[in-house]
Design an enzyme around this catalytic site. Sequence first.
Site, PDB file in Angstrom:
ATOM      1  CG  ASP A  40      25.962  58.519  66.401  1.00 45.05           C
ATOM      2  OD1 ASP A  40      27.134  58.535  66.786  1.00 45.05           O
ATOM      3  OD2 ASP A  40      25.635  58.696  65.217  1.00 45.05           O
TER       4      ASP A  40
ATOM      5  CG  ASP B 272      22.696  49.827  61.193  1.00 49.19           C
ATOM      6  OD1 ASP B 272      22.402  50.657  62.061  1.00 49.19           O
ATOM      7  OD2 ASP B 272      23.789  49.817  60.603  1.00 49.19           O
TER       8      ASP B 272
END
Length: 747
Positions: free
Chosen positions: A392, A168
């Site tokens: 997550d 990311d």
Amino acid sequence: MSALLVSRLKTAAAAVVLSATAVLPIATAQSAHAAARVDNPYVGAGVYVNPEWSAHAAAEPGGSAISNQPTYVWLDRIAAINGVNGSMGLRAHLNAAVDQAKASGKPTVFQVVIYDLPGRDCAALASNGELGPTEIDRYKSEFIDPIAAILADPAYANLRIATTVELDSLPNLTTNAGGTPTATPACDVMKANGNYVTGVGYALAKLGAIPNVYNYIDAGHHGWLGWDSNLGPVIDQLYQAANASGSTPANVAGFIVNTANYGALKEPNFTIDDTVNGTSVRQSKWVDWNRFVDETSYAKAFRDKAVAKGFDSNIGMLIDTSRNGWGGANRPTGPGPKTTVDAYVDGGRIDRRFQTGNWCNQSGAGLGERPTAAPDAGIDAYVWVKPPGESDGASSAIANDEGKGFDRMCDPTYTGNPRNNNNMSGALPNAPLAGHWFSAQFQELLKNANPPVGGTTTDTTAPSVPTGLAGTATSSSVALTWAASTDNVGVTGYDIYRGGVLVGSSTGTSFTNTGLTASTAYSYTVRAKDAAGNVSAASTALSVTTTSGGTADTTAPSVPTGLAGTATSSSVALTWAASTDNVGVTGYDIYRGGVLVGSSTGTSFTNTGLTASTAYSYTVRAKDAAGNVSAASTALVVTTSSNGGGSTGCAATYKISSDWGAGFNADVTVTNTGTAATKGWKVTWTFPGNQQITNLWNGVVTQSGQSVSVVNQGYNGAIGAGASTSFGFGANYSGANGVPTLTCTAS
């Protein structure tokens, strides 16, 4: 076209499933693989099965059917290198991979995520890391350097080591910084200081210098970077990083897409070129002018553009398929109706998320394609980067010492933000911290697997239909209740639908749907589900109308006052006076240096994991049920104490991990038994036999005769109270191999 690329395209015609048991014929002995660098490391190789994940999966109902699948090892903080709370460290995993390679008699790929950049994941909170935005020197010396030293050990030269470098990070600089509509202050900081680019370049250079390491850089997913305005700039950013800190593009074996995400591998029921009544599917709300509808088309286009930019023509792509199967009862069996472009796309798409920006613990997701080598032209492998069943992020704020915050995208009641077009989050309820085992998610993935997981159950009886659905409304929410369903193996939960669209799940017989519009009628149904994946028919529909609501509350709570704090060497305990509000305060957000570090429903909070003798600045904001947030309190600066206030001490344990008669490997664990962090440690012993150490890692050794002394390296001398580190060594001997008595001293 290069010969290597031609080889890759030919290889793609015959995909090979990657598992611990699949055996391919090889022409040479295992030792011969050390010098052979290959175009695609996955072809002709086994892939390491992480025994810790495998044990979790096998313990779940039906999980033994997939517990032999290879998954990545995650190094997401400095302590993970040596193992945290009894978990396996990097060297232990590598040793296990060597053993698996010996058992299979063929090359083995060891997969590892490198994930601890300064100011990590600047656009999210659940995955915030331990290092501050400016701590690039710690990232290099305490994280990358020790990892590189371990991977370069000759003991692992026969492994093919595939790294996924920093999830990311570089895509965030493209879409969430520099004046973009979704920019965040944290991402603006990282773009300005350059530490993402510097850190990724440094990691590529250090790891790429090891001959058997194959670096794959994270390249987001199609629902994030598939627009022209994103794709070109992010490739430019990746190319800049590949040339930073002494690296070159030669250190990049390829890129990985859909990491820890849910984008469909292939959408079978529509393409980007389809039209409905003359309207392109690109104009649908789901596609939203994107150039791609799935990860395969995105990965291939990304590869072509990266080569055109200047990356080597033989780079390959990886696709994370761990959670993008989208099977189960809700999987469409064909295209949607051609009444409108939205009906066509929404009726046929297998990705059932509310929006492609939803990334946290998605309800309805399923296991995707099993890890497979060379499944398609230009694709090195399908891999499981995110181990199925690992969360997550937490559904609500959970205090922790792992640097992991609370992200509302993990809250099933959250109604969204501009990055997901203000849609519901679609997250499962009751989720633990990121990376922690989430049994309910694992069962969801197993149930909705596509291809299906065979042999998990013979139960085909669906639960009874939920009855007695009732609801009460406010101006912005509906609270639902229903009677429990029955099932021959037991009901595991309920899915709640509003207007035929899944809006949440519950393990009990109640659910509150929030973020609604006043004076509006909503229709609800509920379905029960069991552990075997069977789903009941829908309950009788219930229509509920929200109330008018009157005047909306726009009054923010009063500013918190009286902020005070007391410090230890590694924590700050904060207190403040309660704020007032016309409808009541629901909680407080705590900021350190302007960055959210936690939340509290009371008037106190302890911030842990800090550095001794360091000044930290805190502010607090109050919030209410209407979403109003107060101004920040007056800032409070608190300085942590030095480590000298407590006692120091340590203990060491000795374990022989392998012994082949003429030599052995041993691991030594050093535990801080004092009340203050150590600055350094020393372990001494005298061998009872003629053992001679030949190599030692994570320490500095001196041996004179049978007397041995080991002191810490620069990166592992500091051990928190009650925490541990470890070192290991290989040695030769003859005769008996007795265990010595160890003495540990700490400073």
